[in-house]
Design an enzyme around this catalytic site. Structure first.
Site, PDB file in Angstrom:
ATOM      1  N   SER A  36      15.041   1.737  28.498  1.00 18.25           N
ATOM      2  CA  SER A  36      15.849   2.733  27.780  1.00 18.25           C
ATOM      3  C   SER A  36      15.255   4.130  27.913  1.00 18.25           C
ATOM      4  O   SER A  36      15.904   5.106  27.573  1.00 18.25           O
ATOM      5  CB  SER A  36      15.925   2.354  26.295  1.00 18.25           C
ATOM      6  OG  SER A  36      14.618   2.182  25.797  1.00 18.25           O
ATOM      7  N   GLU A  62      24.765   2.428  30.266  1.00 19.41           N
ATOM      8  CA  GLU A  62      24.319   3.584  31.059  1.00 19.41           C
ATOM      9  C   GLU A  62      23.835   3.035  32.390  1.00 19.41           C
ATOM     10  O   GLU A  62      22.900   2.225  32.424  1.00 19.41           O
ATOM     11  CB  GLU A  62      23.183   4.331  30.350  1.00 19.41           C
ATOM     12  CG  GLU A  62      23.619   5.330  29.300  1.00 19.41           C
ATOM     13  CD  GLU A  62      22.441   6.113  28.710  1.00 19.41           C
ATOM     14  OE1 GLU A  62      21.349   5.541  28.573  1.00 19.41           O
ATOM     15  OE2 GLU A  62      22.620   7.301  28.367  1.00 19.41           O
ATOM     16  N   HIS A 117      21.211   0.167  31.522  1.00 20.78           N
ATOM     17  CA  HIS A 117      20.729   0.332  30.150  1.00 20.78           C
ATOM     18  C   HIS A 117      21.797  -0.141  29.187  1.00 20.78           C
ATOM     19  O   HIS A 117      22.764   0.564  28.929  1.00 20.78           O
ATOM     20  CB  HIS A 117      20.348   1.792  29.895  1.00 20.78           C
ATOM     21  CG  HIS A 117      19.921   2.053  28.489  1.00 20.78           C
ATOM     22  ND1 HIS A 117      20.159   3.245  27.843  1.00 20.78           N
ATOM     23  CD2 HIS A 117      19.302   1.252  27.593  1.00 20.78           C
ATOM     24  CE1 HIS A 117      19.675   3.170  26.601  1.00 20.78           C
ATOM     25  NE2 HIS A 117      19.150   1.967  26.439  1.00 20.78           N
ATOM     26  N   ASN A 137      19.536   8.508  24.695  1.00 19.16           N
ATOM     27  CA  ASN A 137      18.280   8.569  23.935  1.00 19.16           C
ATOM     28  C   ASN A 137      17.601   9.928  24.060  1.00 19.16           C
ATOM     29  O   ASN A 137      16.847  10.324  23.188  1.00 19.16           O
ATOM     30  CB  ASN A 137      17.336   7.452  24.387  1.00 19.16           C
ATOM     31  CG  ASN A 137      17.793   6.102  23.834  1.00 19.16           C
ATOM     32  OD1 ASN A 137      18.614   6.071  22.910  1.00 19.16           O
ATOM     33  ND2 ASN A 137      17.312   5.028  24.409  1.00 19.16           N
TER      34      ASN A 137
END
Ligand code: T1G
Length: 706
Positions: free
Chosen positions: A414, A447, A435, A485
């Protein structure tokens, strides 16, 4: 008979029946050309004395996907769809809708204005306008209650969910079992109508029995939307439109529907949800490969790690009927992971979402292994091991040895550098990031992280595979945290800083919850575990150590063992296993102590400051991501935030929200906090150059391509 065979609407005569057929790929959207074509062909049939009945149907696999959403922003609605429906409903020859496939929105409204409707049992129909921030604006809120009953109509209009035709019985005069027999049985039905001189049935002549729509029914739907559709504008207006169908005669009801439709159409929420409709689809339009790029077959998948993430990822493939080999080094970890998956499936079966056979068929697709050699014949491997670079490198080094040539090697990391991971194999061109968001078997977002050396066919295969496992894939580049993130980092930083400065966690959470997020940043931190952010910060000291105040309160809580919900205390307290966060004055005390240590003067904060300081730095980071080319377009960032973090879809995503309120407002606020928050402001509130540039040019993020 239409002369131009390529027209959006053509007509063919079958004896004394005119077939008016829409043929406007991909979904027979009721564009201007289709509306004009329908008017022309229906009028021609009405003026043709040899024609005794008119069928409206489609040459496409579906009947119609409704009004052409791409025309909404242009505002050219001529000829209005309601005019087409008036022509149909007031026709003096029977007009029969033959639904050869799904009919949604205006497509279903065309059918509801016809005198008869025929389809096949498994077909799907719906009025999903509420998902676009509007409501059925071509008579759907007035005709569907008359045909299918108020309760069924309310449910379809307020939820926007499709319904099997067989459950909307009143709306259809004939439902055939087999789709293949549809047109033949329809023509038989129509010829009977003609032979019997059947009367023309106009929907507008049907009156609704008020007893079928007691006040409690509407109250029940209002309670429902208060929970399921918190913050949305159009669901309440959907209910009001159906109330009008019960209370008013047709003409007045249609007028009321039109007023409510325009009220919704002019709302920022409608713009946001219509933006999102296209954003979600545009995410799949990537220019990292051309159409000729081949796709690798994914017939068997390997997952490394049978923990929460690995198990959830494995379920996605089993759900799609793809066999999975799950690798764990210890048998007990494997057994535990498979047992969790079985329990998940059995829970779904208890809720009626799966049959017992489904459970067994899916479990049968999941094989366990404790030796890497079991991965020698898989087409794709996804590692979901501990988030530490050295562990990832060991795994990929091994994969490079055991996997067959052409196998795709994917990391579920991540935040870690995918290029560094790829460099630990002899085949970086086969390495990509996939991800998944937790819980991986539930969250729609994926992702897809392309490395510097990732091959084009690996990207194309991954984007296609995402569709197979019913994920919405967004292609992103490599940087810390990729897109999601990376942007959540400043959002969390500000939430922590506000608490240090004296804002209570519950005050911050309430502002963000009222903005439309599913929960505030503090509640989210406790649920995910404060230790996750703690370890990320430990790994990023080179980027944050210049700010001694960076998340000091959260760090202190973790160091005192208060890591969140899983231990019953974090930013909040959770009494005896409850998930309800209870404010803890001790946390305010810790914040005060840390503030004193740092010489940070505590003060009150307005709701506007809290909102702007949490959301605008997140948007500002998105601008930097766009400028760096980590995301190809701002709408991709919106898809990531709505599907990955619960950003309210009625605001369209963070970048759409910024475009809607004006980039200048965001830019000015960033400058204000940069200049008013002392050293801290100078450190963290410098506007991104792209934000400054677009704000000064009066442009939107949506206008920008790198
Ligand atoms: N208008 C314009 N374009 C549309 C469209 C529409 N209604 N529906 C789909 N497209 C495009 C879509 O953007 C994509 O384009 C391509 O068609 C294939 O779509 C007066 C005002 C019908 C179930 O909300 O739910 O009627 O990406 O990938 O998976 O009351 O499309 O290829 O360039 O989704 O087979 C109400 C919206 C409109 C239905 C087909 N109707 N569409 O799914 O294909 S408002 C809807 C869908 C209205 C009236 C009001 C789905 C589908 P591209 P796709 P699919």
């Amino acid at each position: 008979m239409s002369a131009d065979k390529s027209a959006a609407v053509i007509s063919q005569n079958q004896g004394n029946v005119a077939l008016v057929l829409m043929q406007s790929p991909p979904v027979n959207a009721l564009s201007k050309a289709v509306r004009i074509g329908l008017i022309e062909e229906i009028k021609a049939a009405l003026n043709d004395d040899s024609i005794q009945a008119i069928v409206i149907s489609s040459q496409q696999p579906l009947f119609s996907g409704g009004a052409d959403i791409s025309e909404f922003s242009g505002g050219d609605f001529e000829p209005p769809l309601p005019d087409v429906l008036d022509l149909i409903e007031n026709a003096d020859k029977p007009v029969i809708a033959v639904l050869n496939g799904p009919a949604f929105g205006g497509g279903l409204e065309v059918a509801l204005a016809c005198h008869y409707r025929i389809t096949f049992a498994a077909n799907k129909v719906g009025l999903p306008e509420v998902n676009l921030g509007i409501l059925p604006g071509a008579g759907g809120t007035q005709r569907l209650p008359r045909l299918a009953g108020v309760a069924k109509a309310l449910d379809m209009i307020v939820t926007g969910k499709p319904a099997k035709a067989s459950t909307v019985k009143g709306a259809f005069d004939l439902i055939v079992e087999q789709p293949e027999a549809l047109m033949e049985e329809s023509l038989n039905f129509i010829n009977e109508l003609i032979k019997n001189g059947a009367a023309i049935k106009r929907t507008k002549d049907i009156s609704i029995d008020p007893a079928s729509a007691p006040a409690e029914l509407f109250a029940q739907f209002r309670q429902g939307i208060a929970k399921q559709a918190r913050g949305f504008f159009s669901p309440e207006r959907c209910i009001q439109a159906v109330e009008a169908a019960v209370e008013l005669p047709m003409e007045a009801g249609l007028k009321r529907e039109g007023e409510l439709f325009m009220e919704c159409m002019q709302s920022p929420q409608a713009r946001a949800q219509q933006h999102f409709f296209f954003a979600e689809r545009a995410a799949g339009h990537v220019d990292d490969f051309d159409k000729s790029t081949p796709v690798r077959d994914i017939k068997k998948v390997g997952i490394i790690g049978a923990g929460t993430m690995g198990g959830g990822i494995a379920m996605n493939f089993a759900n799609a009927g793809i066999p999975v080999v799950m690798l764990e080094l210890k048998q007990e970890a494997l057994d535990k992971g498979l047992a969790v998956i079985r329990r998940n499936y059995e829970n779904s079966a208890k809720k009626g979402k799966l049959s017992a056979d489904d459970v067994e068929n899916r479990m049968a697709l999941l094989m366990g292994a404790t030796d890497y050699d079991a991965l020698s014949d898989v087409d794709l491997v996804i590692e979901a091991v501990f988030e530490k670079m050295e562990v990832k490198k060991q795994v990929f080094g091994k994969l490079g040895e055991v996997c067959k040539p052409g196998a795709i090697l994917a990391s579920n990391t991540s935040t870690l550098d995918l290029d560094e991971i790829a460099a630990s194999t002899s085949r970086p061109q086969d390495v990509i990031g996939l991800h998944f968001f937790s819980p991986a078997n539930v969250m729609k977002l994926l992702e897809v992280v392309k490395g510097e050396k990732t091959a084009a066919d690996v990207i194309k295969t991954s984007m296609k595979m995402a569709k197979t496992i019913r994920k919405v894939a967004v292609l992103v580049g490599v940087c810390f945290g990729f897109v999601g993130n990376r942007m959540i980092e400043p959002y969390g930083r500000e939430s922590n800083r506000l608490t240090l400065e004296g804002a209570s966690p519950e005050q911050v959470d309430k502002v963000i919850y009222d903005f439309g997020m599913p929960m505030g940043p503090n509640t989210m931190g406790d649920m995910a575990g404060l230790d996750i952010g703690y370890f990320v910060r430990q790994s990023r000291q080179e980027f944050i150590s210049h700010d001694p105040s960076y998340a000091v309160v959260a760090d202190r809580l973790v160091e005192e063992g208060r890591v969140g919900l899983k231990v019953g205390k974090g930013i909040y307290l959770y009494e005896d296993g409850s998930r309800v966060p209870v404010p803890d004055p001790q946390v305010l005390e810790i914040a005060k102590q840390e503030a004193d240590k740092l010489g940070v003067e505590q003060r009150a904060h307005s709701e506007q400051e809290i909102l702007e300081r949490c959301i605008f730095p997140l948007i500002n980071e998105g601008a930097q991501i766009l400028e760096e080319g980590i995301a190809a377009k701002s709408s991709d960032i919106d898809v990531i935030y709505v599907y990955g973090y619960g950003f309210p879809v009625y605001r369209g995503g963070p970048m759409q929200y910024a475009d809607e309120i004006g980039l200048d407002k965001v830019y000015q606020a960033m400058c204000k906090y940069r200049d008013e928050l002392g050293e801290y402001g100078k450190m963290w509130f410098e506007p991104a150059p792209l934000l400054k540039q677009l704000a000064e040019q009066g442009k939107r993020f949506a206008d920008y391509r790198k």
